[in-house]
Design a protein around this motif. Structure first.
Motif, PDB file in Angstrom:
ATOM      1  N   SER A 139       0.839  -1.192   0.000  1.00 43.26           N
ATOM      2  CA  SER A 139       0.000   0.000   0.000  1.00 43.26           C
ATOM      3  C   SER A 139       0.876   1.245   0.000  1.00 43.26           C
ATOM      4  CB  SER A 139      -0.917   0.008   1.231  1.00 43.26           C
ATOM      5  OG  SER A 139      -1.722   1.170   1.256  1.00 43.26           O
ATOM      6  N   PHE A 140       0.456   2.243  -0.778  1.00 41.12           N
ATOM      7  CA  PHE A 140       1.142   3.527  -0.813  1.00 41.12           C
ATOM      8  C   PHE A 140       0.124   4.649  -0.663  1.00 41.12           C
ATOM      9  CE2 PHE A 140       4.119   0.809  -3.094  1.00 41.12           C
ATOM     10  CZ  PHE A 140       5.341   1.195  -2.559  1.00 41.12           C
ATOM     11  N   GLU A 141       0.487   5.640   0.124  1.00 38.19           N
ATOM     12  CA  GLU A 141      -0.306   6.853   0.301  1.00 38.19           C
ATOM     13  C   GLU A 141       0.434   7.981  -0.417  1.00 38.19           C
ATOM     14  OE1 GLU A 141      -1.312   9.939   3.953  1.00 38.19           O
ATOM     15  OE2 GLU A 141      -0.863   7.842   4.408  1.00 38.19           O
ATOM     16  N   VAL A 142      -0.201   8.524  -1.456  1.00 36.87           N
ATOM     17  CA  VAL A 142       0.441   9.537  -2.292  1.00 36.87           C
ATOM     18  C   VAL A 142      -0.339  10.846  -2.139  1.00 36.87           C
ATOM     19  CG1 VAL A 142       1.205  10.133  -4.613  1.00 36.87           C
ATOM     20  CG2 VAL A 142       1.151   7.724  -3.898  1.00 36.87           C
ATOM     21  N   ARG A 143       0.294  11.830  -1.498  1.00 37.13           N
ATOM     22  CA  ARG A 143      -0.350  13.124  -1.290  1.00 37.13           C
ATOM     23  C   ARG A 143      -0.022  14.040  -2.464  1.00 37.13           C
ATOM     24  NH1 ARG A 143       0.512  14.027   5.284  1.00 37.13           N
ATOM     25  NH2 ARG A 143      -0.354  11.977   5.869  1.00 37.13           N
ATOM     26  N   THR A 144      -1.029  14.740  -2.961  1.00 40.92           N
ATOM     27  CA  THR A 144      -0.865  15.487  -4.212  1.00 40.92           C
ATOM     28  C   THR A 144      -1.513  16.863  -4.169  1.00 40.92           C
ATOM     29  OG1 THR A 144      -2.911  14.736  -5.297  1.00 40.92           O
ATOM     30  CG2 THR A 144      -0.998  13.282  -5.447  1.00 40.92           C
ATOM     31  N   ILE A 145      -1.012  17.719  -5.055  1.00 38.82           N
ATOM     32  CA  ILE A 145      -1.695  18.945  -5.445  1.00 38.82           C
ATOM     33  C   ILE A 145      -2.306  18.677  -6.813  1.00 38.82           C
ATOM     34  CG2 ILE A 145      -1.380  21.369  -6.087  1.00 38.82           C
ATOM     35  CD1 ILE A 145       0.941  21.455  -4.074  1.00 38.82           C
ATOM     36  N   VAL A 146      -3.532  19.152  -7.028  1.00 34.43           N
ATOM     37  CA  VAL A 146      -4.283  18.740  -8.217  1.00 34.43           C
ATOM     38  C   VAL A 146      -4.568  19.927  -9.138  1.00 34.43           C
ATOM     39  CG1 VAL A 146      -6.261  17.432  -9.052  1.00 34.43           C
ATOM     40  CG2 VAL A 146      -5.435  17.069  -6.706  1.00 34.43           C
ATOM     41  N   GLU A 147      -4.270  19.737 -10.416  1.00 33.20           N
ATOM     42  CA  GLU A 147      -4.697  20.668 -11.458  1.00 33.20           C
ATOM     43  C   GLU A 147      -5.899  20.068 -12.173  1.00 33.20           C
ATOM     44  OE1 GLU A 147      -1.619  21.418 -14.239  1.00 33.20           O
ATOM     45  OE2 GLU A 147      -0.250  22.299 -12.764  1.00 33.20           O
ATOM     46  N   ILE A 148      -6.905  20.906 -12.440  1.00 39.04           N
ATOM     47  CA  ILE A 148      -8.050  20.492 -13.244  1.00 39.04           C
ATOM     48  C   ILE A 148      -7.875  21.049 -14.660  1.00 39.04           C
ATOM     49  CG2 ILE A 148     -10.550  20.660 -13.559  1.00 39.04           C
ATOM     50  CD1 ILE A 148     -10.794  20.977 -10.515  1.00 39.04           C
ATOM     51  N   HIS A 149      -7.921  20.170 -15.647  1.00 44.50           N
ATOM     52  CA  HIS A 149      -7.817  20.579 -17.041  1.00 44.50           C
ATOM     53  C   HIS A 149      -9.188  20.379 -17.687  1.00 44.50           C
ATOM     54  CE1 HIS A 149      -3.338  21.102 -17.405  1.00 44.50           C
ATOM     55  NE2 HIS A 149      -3.470  20.568 -16.201  1.00 44.50           N
ATOM     56  N   ASP A 150      -9.933  21.493 -17.784  1.00 43.56           N
ATOM     57  CA  ASP A 150     -11.351  21.435 -18.116  1.00 43.56           C
ATOM     58  C   ASP A 150     -11.659  21.852 -19.550  1.00 43.56           C
ATOM     59  OD1 ASP A 150     -13.938  20.832 -17.483  1.00 43.56           O
ATOM     60  OD2 ASP A 150     -14.398  22.760 -16.569  1.00 43.56           O
ATOM     61  N   SER A 151     -10.720  22.514 -20.226  1.00 37.78           N
ATOM     62  CA  SER A 151     -10.975  22.944 -21.594  1.00 37.78           C
ATOM     63  C   SER A 151     -10.966  21.760 -22.548  1.00 37.78           C
ATOM     64  CB  SER A 151      -9.910  23.958 -22.040  1.00 37.78           C
ATOM     65  OG  SER A 151      -9.978  24.173 -23.438  1.00 37.78           O
ATOM     66  N   GLU A 152     -11.928  21.711 -23.454  1.00 36.09           N
ATOM     67  CA  GLU A 152     -12.005  20.604 -24.394  1.00 36.09           C
ATOM     68  C   GLU A 152     -10.841  20.591 -25.374  1.00 36.09           C
ATOM     69  OE1 GLU A 152     -15.781  20.163 -26.245  1.00 36.09           O
ATOM     70  OE2 GLU A 152     -16.880  20.126 -24.344  1.00 36.09           O
ATOM     71  N   LYS A 153     -10.115  21.704 -25.489  1.00 41.11           N
ATOM     72  CA  LYS A 153      -8.949  21.772 -26.367  1.00 41.11           C
ATOM     73  C   LYS A 153      -7.641  21.503 -25.636  1.00 41.11           C
ATOM     74  CE  LYS A 153     -11.096  25.058 -29.573  1.00 41.11           C
ATOM     75  NZ  LYS A 153     -10.980  26.399 -30.234  1.00 41.11           N
ATOM     76  N   ASP A 154      -7.724  21.278 -24.332  1.00 31.61           N
ATOM     77  CA  ASP A 154      -6.525  21.053 -23.537  1.00 31.61           C
ATOM     78  C   ASP A 154      -5.901  19.710 -23.920  1.00 31.61           C
ATOM     79  OD1 ASP A 154      -4.997  19.943 -21.137  1.00 31.61           O
ATOM     80  OD2 ASP A 154      -5.367  21.989 -20.486  1.00 31.61           O
ATOM     81  N   PRO A 155      -4.612  19.665 -24.248  1.00 35.29           N
ATOM     82  CA  PRO A 155      -4.004  18.399 -24.694  1.00 35.29           C
ATOM     83  C   PRO A 155      -3.985  17.328 -23.618  1.00 35.29           C
ATOM     84  CG  PRO A 155      -2.334  20.102 -24.412  1.00 35.29           C
ATOM     85  CD  PRO A 155      -3.658  20.791 -24.319  1.00 35.29           C
ATOM     86  N   TYR A 156      -3.886  17.709 -22.338  1.00 36.69           N
ATOM     87  CA  TYR A 156      -3.929  16.698 -21.276  1.00 36.69           C
ATOM     88  C   TYR A 156      -5.308  16.051 -21.212  1.00 36.69           C
ATOM     89  CZ  TYR A 156       0.552  18.468 -19.557  1.00 36.69           C
ATOM     90  OH  TYR A 156       1.874  18.826 -19.448  1.00 36.69           O
TER      91      TYR A 156
END
Length: 202
Positions: A139-156
Motif C-alpha cells: 500500500s502507498f499513500e500519495v499526497r498530491t496537489i491537483v490541477e483540473i484541465h477542463d478545456s475541451e482543447k486542452d491536450p492533457y
C-alpha cells in the motif's frame, strides 16, 4: 528523485502486465485483477462536500514537451485507426505511450466522471491523497496537489480521455475533465518492515 520502490510498483509492474498482454500471454483472471489495483486508487479529499473517498482509474502522464504530439496520437488510435484486439492495443501502448523517457513520473493523470464529492472538494482545495492497495500487503499513500484541465482543447484532457477510450471504448467518445495529480509526498503504508506509514518522499 522519486523512490525506486514506488516507481517499480506504479510504473514498472504495470508496464510488465502490458508487455505480457502484448506477447499474448494469458494472465489469468485473478492475477489480472490483482495487477489492476495499481490503476485504481482511492482518491481521498476533504472540503465543501465533506471528507470523501472515491475509487478512480489513473494513469501515466507525458512530459510537457511531448503532450501535444502524444495527445494527437492517442486520439487517432482511440477514434480513427482503432486497434483490432486487446493484444494489439497493448502493443501500441508499449510502442507509442508507455515509455519511461516520455513520462513525467511526478504526475498521475485521471478523469472526473462522477462530478460529486471529489469534484466539489478538488475544485475548492486543489488537494487529494491517492491511496493504493494491492493485496495482500502492499500500500502507498500519495499526497498530491491537483490541477483540473477542463478545456475541451486542452491536450492533457484530450490525451487522458483518448487513452481511456483506447481501452474502454463503448461507441461514444469520452469527454471528461482531466486531473493532473502532482506528487508532493509518498508514504509506504505496506504491512512489512519499512512500511506502516513510513515517509519515503521527499
Amino acid at each position: 528523485m522519486l523512490p525506486e520502490k514506488w516507481i517499480k510498483y506504479f510504473v514498472d509492474e504495470r508496464i510488465k502486465v502490458i508487455e505480457r498482454l502484448c506477447k499474448g500471454e494469458d494472465l489469468g483472471k485473478e492475477d489480472f485483477l490483482i495487477s489492476f489495483t495499481r490503476t485504481t486508487p482511492v482518491v481521498i479529499t476533504d472540503g465543501p462536500a465533506g471528507l470523501s473517498g472515491s475509487v478512480k482509474m489513473v494513469g501515466f502522464v507525458p512530459k510537457k514537451e511531448y503532450i501535444r504530439e502524444l495527445a494527437m496520437k492517442a486520439y487517432n488510435y482511440a477514434y480513427v485507426n482503432r486497434p483490432n484486439s486487446m493484444r494489439e492495443t497493448a502493443c501500441i501502448l508499449l510502442q507509442e505511450f508507455y515509455r519511461k523517457e516520455l513520462m513525467d513520473l511526478e504526475l498521475i493523470g485521471g478523469l472526473e466522471m462522477g462530478f460529486k464529492h471529489s469534484w466539489e472538494n478538488i475544485k475548492q482545495t486543489k488537494k487529494a491523497t491517492l491511496l493504493f492497495y494491492t493485496p495482500p500487503v502492499i500500500s502507498f499513500e500519495v499526497r498530491t496537489i491537483v490541477e483540473i484541465h477542463d478545456s475541451e482543447k486542452d491536450p492533457y484532457r484530450i490525451y487522458l480521455n483518448s487513452i481511456h477510450d483506447i481501452f474502454h471504448w463503448d461507441g461514444s467518445k469520452s469527454n471528461y475533465p482531466a486531473y493532473l495529480f502532482k506528487i508532493v509526498e509518498i508514504y509506504d503504508n505496506s504491512a512489512y518492515r519499512g512500511g506502516f506509514g513510513k515517509k519515503i518522499y521527499p
